[in-house]
Design an enzyme around this catalytic site. Sequence first.
Site, PDB file in Angstrom:
ATOM      1  N   LYS A  13       0.739  -1.115  -0.222  1.00  0.00           N
ATOM      2  CA  LYS A  13       0.060  -0.036   0.168  1.00  0.00           C
ATOM      3  C   LYS A  13       0.735   1.370   0.169  1.00  0.00           C
ATOM      4  CE  LYS A  13      -2.206  -0.131   3.920  1.00  0.00           C
ATOM      5  NZ  LYS A  13      -1.955  -1.375   4.406  1.00  0.00           N
ATOM      6  N   ARG A  88      -9.867   2.025   8.276  1.00  0.00           N
ATOM      7  CA  ARG A  88      -9.606   0.602   8.598  1.00  0.00           C
ATOM      8  C   ARG A  88     -10.784  -0.013   9.391  1.00  0.00           C
ATOM      9  NH1 ARG A  88      -3.809   1.052   8.735  1.00  0.00           N
ATOM     10  NH2 ARG A  88      -2.677  -0.790   8.901  1.00  0.00           N
ATOM     11  N   ARG A 127      11.257  -6.072   5.768  1.00  0.00           N
ATOM     12  CA  ARG A 127      10.830  -4.872   5.450  1.00  0.00           C
ATOM     13  C   ARG A 127      11.957  -3.914   6.375  1.00  0.00           C
ATOM     14  NH1 ARG A 127       5.059  -2.537   5.717  1.00  0.00           N
ATOM     15  NH2 ARG A 127       4.888  -2.812   7.768  1.00  0.00           N
ATOM     16  N   ARG A 160      10.670  -1.897  11.655  1.00  0.00           N
ATOM     17  CA  ARG A 160       9.804  -1.234  12.665  1.00  0.00           C
ATOM     18  C   ARG A 160       9.563  -2.002  13.972  1.00  0.00           C
ATOM     19  NH1 ARG A 160       4.882   0.258   8.690  1.00  0.00           N
ATOM     20  NH2 ARG A 160       3.884  -0.898  10.418  1.00  0.00           N
ATOM     21  N   ARG A 171      -1.604  -8.086  13.543  1.00  0.00           N
ATOM     22  CA  ARG A 171      -2.016  -7.243  12.422  1.00  0.00           C
ATOM     23  C   ARG A 171      -3.078  -7.882  11.674  1.00  0.00           C
ATOM     24  NH1 ARG A 171       3.279  -5.134  11.836  1.00  0.00           N
ATOM     25  NH2 ARG A 171       3.044  -4.235   9.844  1.00  0.00           N
TER      26      ARG A 171
END
Length: 215
Positions: A13, A88, A127, A160, A171
């Site tokens: 995204k 969301r 990531r 992160r 999540r």
Amino acid sequence: MILVLMGPPGAGKGTQAARLAADMSIPQVSTGDLLREARRDGSDIGKRAAGYMDAGTLVPDDLVIALIERRLEQGDCKPGAILDGFPRTVAQAIQLDDMLERGQRQVGAVVSIMVNEDEIVERILGRLTCGQCGAVFHRLIKPPAVAGQCDVCEGGVSSRSDDNEDAIRTRLQTYTNQTAPVLDYYAGAGRLEKVDGTGGMDDVFERIQDALSVA
Ligand code: ADP
Ligand code: ZN
């Protein structure tokens, strides 16, 4: 043009929102980035959001809506915005429609990027995110030119705090339980375009552009 970009965490995204924003010359508005910024600033909202974010659960609607409303009122959002990571929950989607209607605006299109769960976990575990500007890299697929350093601003890149396997699973669950119903909300209104999110970033970007040209 208010465009909503949806998809599970790790669907790409953020990357696609940044490209669309550049392509359409309107800002990318990411609630994840706004929240991380609020944390860095040590603001009240940032402090209240931190625990939810690190656990992989959603920050309460009122905090996120306050952030997004303030952001959309800024001058650069007049011509439009790419919303990334918002709404969301169905409650957020309804409040967004209300907020936009008060300003005689509306959601122009909703694009959902579809990726399966195993690929998502692999993508997120690799990531790397810039702590300064939020640019995203990947250990294997897209490493920064200089190890540990952001290509854009030379800030430090690292994993992160919510990109660990436990938080990722949470999540994904949160996405299925609370965010997937938002897709039904938009599909019901005939506003939803689904796009295959597998393959290279350029391929996905092309699919999104195709979907938008028919939307
Ligand atoms: P990802 O897409 O990988 O989950 P984001 O940067 O979009 O990453 O979001 C990170 C975290 O910020 C979420 O797990 C959640 O805690 C919080 N967050 C972001 N956007 C919202 C939102 N619209 N509503 C509630 N919480 C949010
Ligand atoms: Zn950076």
